[in-house]
Scaffold this motif. Structure first.
Motif, PDB file in Angstrom:
ATOM      1  N   PRO A  73     -55.109 -50.458 -18.566  1.00 52.80           N
ATOM      2  CA  PRO A  73     -54.655 -51.532 -17.678  1.00 52.80           C
ATOM      3  C   PRO A  73     -54.533 -52.893 -18.352  1.00 52.80           C
ATOM      4  CG  PRO A  73     -56.948 -50.997 -17.245  1.00 52.80           C
ATOM      5  CD  PRO A  73     -56.429 -49.942 -18.188  1.00 52.80           C
ATOM      6  N   GLY A  74     -55.283 -53.131 -19.407  1.00 54.86           N
ATOM      7  CA  GLY A  74     -55.229 -54.428 -20.065  1.00 54.86           C
ATOM      8  C   GLY A  74     -54.336 -54.471 -21.270  1.00 54.86           C
ATOM      9  N   VAL A  75     -53.627 -53.381 -21.524  1.00 54.42           N
ATOM     10  CA  VAL A  75     -52.794 -53.268 -22.721  1.00 54.42           C
ATOM     11  C   VAL A  75     -51.321 -53.423 -22.341  1.00 54.42           C
ATOM     12  CG1 VAL A  75     -52.138 -51.797 -24.664  1.00 54.42           C
ATOM     13  CG2 VAL A  75     -54.470 -51.703 -23.749  1.00 54.42           C
ATOM     14  N   GLU A  76     -50.596 -54.245 -23.079  1.00 56.80           N
ATOM     15  CA  GLU A  76     -49.154 -54.370 -22.870  1.00 56.80           C
ATOM     16  C   GLU A  76     -48.466 -53.159 -23.496  1.00 56.80           C
ATOM     17  OE1 GLU A  76     -45.428 -57.247 -24.219  1.00 56.80           O
ATOM     18  OE2 GLU A  76     -47.501 -57.983 -24.361  1.00 56.80           O
ATOM     19  N   ILE A  77     -47.863 -52.310 -22.667  1.00 61.38           N
ATOM     20  CA  ILE A  77     -47.267 -51.064 -23.150  1.00 61.38           C
ATOM     21  C   ILE A  77     -45.752 -51.144 -23.012  1.00 61.38           C
ATOM     22  CG2 ILE A  77     -47.259 -48.556 -22.971  1.00 61.38           C
ATOM     23  CD1 ILE A  77     -49.899 -48.708 -21.501  1.00 61.38           C
ATOM     24  N   ASN A  78     -45.048 -50.889 -24.094  1.00 63.48           N
ATOM     25  CA  ASN A  78     -43.583 -50.857 -24.083  1.00 63.48           C
ATOM     26  C   ASN A  78     -43.141 -49.408 -23.924  1.00 63.48           C
ATOM     27  OD1 ASN A  78     -40.838 -50.987 -24.495  1.00 63.48           O
ATOM     28  ND2 ASN A  78     -40.955 -52.289 -26.312  1.00 63.48           N
ATOM     29  N   LEU A  79     -42.634 -49.088 -22.735  1.00 63.55           N
ATOM     30  CA  LEU A  79     -42.156 -47.738 -22.442  1.00 63.55           C
ATOM     31  C   LEU A  79     -40.654 -47.733 -22.181  1.00 63.55           C
ATOM     32  CD1 LEU A  79     -45.094 -46.640 -20.115  1.00 63.55           C
ATOM     33  CD2 LEU A  79     -44.541 -45.654 -22.348  1.00 63.55           C
ATOM     34  N   SER A  80     -39.944 -48.673 -22.768  1.00 64.78           N
ATOM     35  CA  SER A  80     -38.504 -48.764 -22.566  1.00 64.78           C
ATOM     36  C   SER A  80     -37.773 -47.655 -23.334  1.00 64.78           C
ATOM     37  CB  SER A  80     -37.994 -50.141 -23.008  1.00 64.78           C
ATOM     38  OG  SER A  80     -38.221 -50.337 -24.395  1.00 64.78           O
ATOM     39  N   GLU A  81     -36.496 -47.514 -23.046  1.00 62.84           N
ATOM     40  CA  GLU A  81     -35.625 -46.525 -23.702  1.00 62.84           C
ATOM     41  C   GLU A  81     -36.171 -45.116 -23.548  1.00 62.84           C
ATOM     42  OE1 GLU A  81     -34.334 -47.664 -27.676  1.00 62.84           O
ATOM     43  OE2 GLU A  81     -34.858 -49.747 -27.232  1.00 62.84           O
ATOM     44  N   ALA A  82     -36.470 -44.764 -22.325  1.00 63.68           N
ATOM     45  CA  ALA A  82     -37.005 -43.432 -22.043  1.00 63.68           C
ATOM     46  C   ALA A  82     -35.900 -42.386 -22.085  1.00 63.68           C
ATOM     47  CB  ALA A  82     -37.685 -43.420 -20.677  1.00 63.68           C
ATOM     48  N   GLY A  83     -36.125 -41.320 -22.856  1.00 64.11           N
ATOM     49  CA  GLY A  83     -35.223 -40.182 -22.857  1.00 64.11           C
ATOM     50  C   GLY A  83     -35.683 -39.155 -21.846  1.00 64.11           C
ATOM     51  N   LYS A  84     -34.856 -38.160 -21.597  1.00 63.23           N
ATOM     52  CA  LYS A  84     -35.225 -37.112 -20.652  1.00 63.23           C
ATOM     53  C   LYS A  84     -36.172 -36.127 -21.322  1.00 63.23           C
ATOM     54  CE  LYS A  84     -30.856 -37.402 -18.133  1.00 63.23           C
ATOM     55  NZ  LYS A  84     -29.636 -36.651 -17.695  1.00 63.23           N
ATOM     56  N   PRO A  85     -37.339 -35.892 -20.733  1.00 68.00           N
ATOM     57  CA  PRO A  85     -38.319 -34.990 -21.360  1.00 68.00           C
ATOM     58  C   PRO A  85     -37.791 -33.589 -21.626  1.00 68.00           C
ATOM     59  CG  PRO A  85     -39.327 -36.253 -19.589  1.00 68.00           C
ATOM     60  CD  PRO A  85     -37.864 -36.502 -19.502  1.00 68.00           C
ATOM     61  N   ASP A  86     -36.852 -33.135 -20.796  1.00 75.07           N
ATOM     62  CA  ASP A  86     -36.334 -31.775 -20.956  1.00 75.07           C
ATOM     63  C   ASP A  86     -35.026 -31.738 -21.740  1.00 75.07           C
ATOM     64  OD1 ASP A  86     -34.797 -33.029 -19.073  1.00 75.07           O
ATOM     65  OD2 ASP A  86     -34.843 -31.393 -17.607  1.00 75.07           O
ATOM     66  N   ASP A  87     -34.687 -32.845 -22.361  1.00 78.74           N
ATOM     67  CA  ASP A  87     -33.447 -32.903 -23.133  1.00 78.74           C
ATOM     68  C   ASP A  87     -33.585 -32.025 -24.372  1.00 78.74           C
ATOM     69  OD1 ASP A  87     -31.113 -33.557 -24.464  1.00 78.74           O
ATOM     70  OD2 ASP A  87     -31.259 -35.691 -24.000  1.00 78.74           O
ATOM     71  N   SER A  88     -32.659 -31.122 -24.565  1.00 80.63           N
ATOM     72  CA  SER A  88     -32.715 -30.218 -25.719  1.00 80.63           C
ATOM     73  C   SER A  88     -32.181 -30.885 -26.981  1.00 80.63           C
ATOM     74  CB  SER A  88     -31.910 -28.945 -25.438  1.00 80.63           C
ATOM     75  OG  SER A  88     -30.550 -29.259 -25.160  1.00 80.63           O
ATOM     76  N   TRP A  89     -31.526 -32.038 -26.828  1.00 79.68           N
ATOM     77  CA  TRP A  89     -30.987 -32.766 -27.983  1.00 79.68           C
ATOM     78  C   TRP A  89     -31.719 -34.097 -28.077  1.00 79.68           C
ATOM     79  CZ3 TRP A  89     -27.130 -36.888 -28.833  1.00 79.68           C
ATOM     80  CH2 TRP A  89     -26.763 -36.990 -30.185  1.00 79.68           C
ATOM     81  N   ARG A  90     -32.796 -34.087 -28.854  1.00 79.59           N
ATOM     82  CA  ARG A  90     -33.601 -35.300 -29.015  1.00 79.59           C
ATOM     83  C   ARG A  90     -33.339 -35.895 -30.392  1.00 79.59           C
ATOM     84  NH1 ARG A  90     -39.275 -32.591 -26.886  1.00 79.59           N
ATOM     85  NH2 ARG A  90     -38.594 -32.218 -24.718  1.00 79.59           N
ATOM     86  N   TYR A  91     -33.449 -37.182 -30.504  1.00 79.60           N
ATOM     87  CA  TYR A  91     -33.133 -37.823 -31.765  1.00 79.60           C
ATOM     88  C   TYR A  91     -34.018 -39.053 -31.963  1.00 79.60           C
ATOM     89  CZ  TYR A  91     -30.516 -40.718 -28.475  1.00 79.60           C
ATOM     90  OH  TYR A  91     -30.158 -41.503 -27.407  1.00 79.60           O
ATOM     91  N   VAL A  92     -34.245 -39.396 -33.195  1.00 77.99           N
ATOM     92  CA  VAL A  92     -34.965 -40.626 -33.507  1.00 77.99           C
ATOM     93  C   VAL A  92     -34.009 -41.807 -33.358  1.00 77.99           C
ATOM     94  CG1 VAL A  92     -36.526 -39.429 -35.095  1.00 77.99           C
ATOM     95  CG2 VAL A  92     -34.449 -40.515 -35.990  1.00 77.99           C
ATOM     96  N   ALA A  93     -34.572 -42.992 -33.260  1.00 80.31           N
ATOM     97  CA  ALA A  93     -33.737 -44.169 -33.025  1.00 80.31           C
ATOM     98  C   ALA A  93     -32.861 -44.508 -34.222  1.00 80.31           C
ATOM     99  CB  ALA A  93     -34.623 -45.348 -32.659  1.00 80.31           C
ATOM    100  N   VAL A  94     -33.404 -44.326 -35.442  1.00 80.88           N
ATOM    101  CA  VAL A  94     -32.678 -44.676 -36.665  1.00 80.88           C
ATOM    102  C   VAL A  94     -32.681 -43.489 -37.611  1.00 80.88           C
ATOM    103  CG1 VAL A  94     -32.594 -46.189 -38.678  1.00 80.88           C
ATOM    104  CG2 VAL A  94     -33.267 -47.125 -36.453  1.00 80.88           C
ATOM    105  N   ALA A  95     -31.496 -43.003 -37.930  1.00 79.42           N
ATOM    106  CA  ALA A  95     -31.386 -41.911 -38.905  1.00 79.42           C
ATOM    107  C   ALA A  95     -30.350 -42.299 -39.951  1.00 79.42           C
ATOM    108  CB  ALA A  95     -31.018 -40.603 -38.218  1.00 79.42           C
ATOM    109  N   GLU A  96     -29.081 -42.004 -39.678  1.00 81.37           N
ATOM    110  CA  GLU A  96     -28.040 -42.363 -40.644  1.00 81.37           C
ATOM    111  C   GLU A  96     -27.939 -43.873 -40.797  1.00 81.37           C
ATOM    112  OE1 GLU A  96     -23.465 -41.164 -41.742  1.00 81.37           O
ATOM    113  OE2 GLU A  96     -24.060 -41.186 -39.644  1.00 81.37           O
TER     114      GLU A  96
END
Length: 317
Positions: free
Chosen positions: A294-317
């Motif tokens: 409760p006292g921690v600032e948590i950044n949970l933005s840019e949420a992907g779908k948990p059941d998405d079969s095509w997951r990717y990191v933010a920075v690759a190429e």
């Protein structure tokens, strides 16, 4: 997440581009009041060496506190070794330098994993008073030669170290863990994917997570990984976490398994902030995190779908 904008501030200073200011005859600012950017446009008629010499000739370099290095090539990408040598050879003329950003390049100039880096250890040996180092890119040439290198060493002054890449080599990760950095307060590694050279494992992070060589560390980011769940599980029991104020496990493939392991480990309520943006957590897990910290600032933005079969990191190429 493509990097589309150049740095506007660095080391708490506004960035001032030497080009086009020199070509336009514009007045130059006080040498100590800006972070000086030297780089080439894609259609530049000057070489980087010529631009660097103009910087040395026109600016009171003894008062320069921060440097931002942009593209050092013209038509075709070139490895960074000669540019590193050029900058470090001028170390005697830069006694006040405290911060260096090497590779402020956007995707329009070059994709991050195509930036041809080299050994950046000379920056630390040539500038023993350096406090901040940022390096973008990690690749070698098109034939697989070269690439980002760091040699384990001791540096007394460095307070902030960040490697931005779409694939950080395991050798570099291990080298960071092998460095003695008694003043380092902030460490951020963009680990990336194996396709672009990111071949490190969780085991390679062990010397960082035990924190023995990083007694001053307060901000840690282990980011942009396919193995974000495994990293979270390792972090959950890592000795270094107890002294952190900020923890970043963002930009990767973090799922409920990793977040659950994190919550089941050591307490995290002492943190000021927890960055998990770009994740694949369920709404239930996001709520669980918020409730548990409760006292921690948590950044949970840019949420992907948990059941998405095509997951990717933010920075690759």
């Amino acid at each position: 997440m493509a990097i589309s904008e150049h740095a506007e501030h660095f080391h708490d200073l506004p960035v001032f581009a030497l080009v086009p200011a020199l070509d336009e005859g514009a007045a130059l600012p006080d040498a100590a009041e800006v972070a000086w950017k030297i780089g080439l446009d894609y259609d530049s008629e000057q070489t980087f060496e010529q631009r660097w010499q103009q910087f040395l000739d026109r600016v009171d370099t003894e008062r320069v506190r921060a440097l931002v290095i942009g593209a050092w090539w013209q038509d075709e990408q070139e490895p960074a070794q000669e540019t590193v040598e050029l900058i470090t050879a001028a170390a005697g003329r830069l006694p006040a330098l405290r911060a260096l950003f090497f590779g402020d390049v956007t995707y329009e100039e070059c994709e991050i994993s195509w930036i041809q880096q080299s050994d950046v250890t000379p920056f630390l040996t040539a500038f023993p008073a350096l406090e901040e180092l940022v390096v973008r890119g990690a690749g070698g040439d098109w034939d697989g030669n070269g690439g980002l290198v760091l040699t384990p060493m001791r540096h007394q002054a460095l307070r902030s170290l960040r490697f931005e890449s779409g694939g950080l080599p395991a050798e570099v990760v291990r080298a960071v863990g092998g460095c003695d950095l008694p003043a380092l307060e902030r460490l951020e590694l963009w680990l990336g994917v194996e396709q672009y050279g990111g071949d490190s494992t969780v085991a390679d992070l062990a010397p960082i997570l035990d924190g023995l060589r990083l007694p001053a560390l307060r901000r840690l980011g282990l980011l942009d990984s396919l193995a974000q769940d495994e990293i979270a599980a390792a972090v959950a029991h890592a000795p270094v976490v107890g002294r952190l104020e900020h923890l970043g496990l963002a930009m990767g493939l973090l799922t409920d398994a990793g977040a659950g392991a994190l919550l089941e480990g050591q307490p995290l309520t002492h943190l000021k902030s927890l960055d998990l943006h770009h994740h694949y957590l369920s709404e239930e897990m996001q709520q669980r995190l918020t409730t548990a910290l409760p006292g921690v600032e948590i950044n949970l933005s840019e949420a992907g779908k948990p059941d998405d079969s095509w997951r990717y990191v933010a920075v690759a190429e």
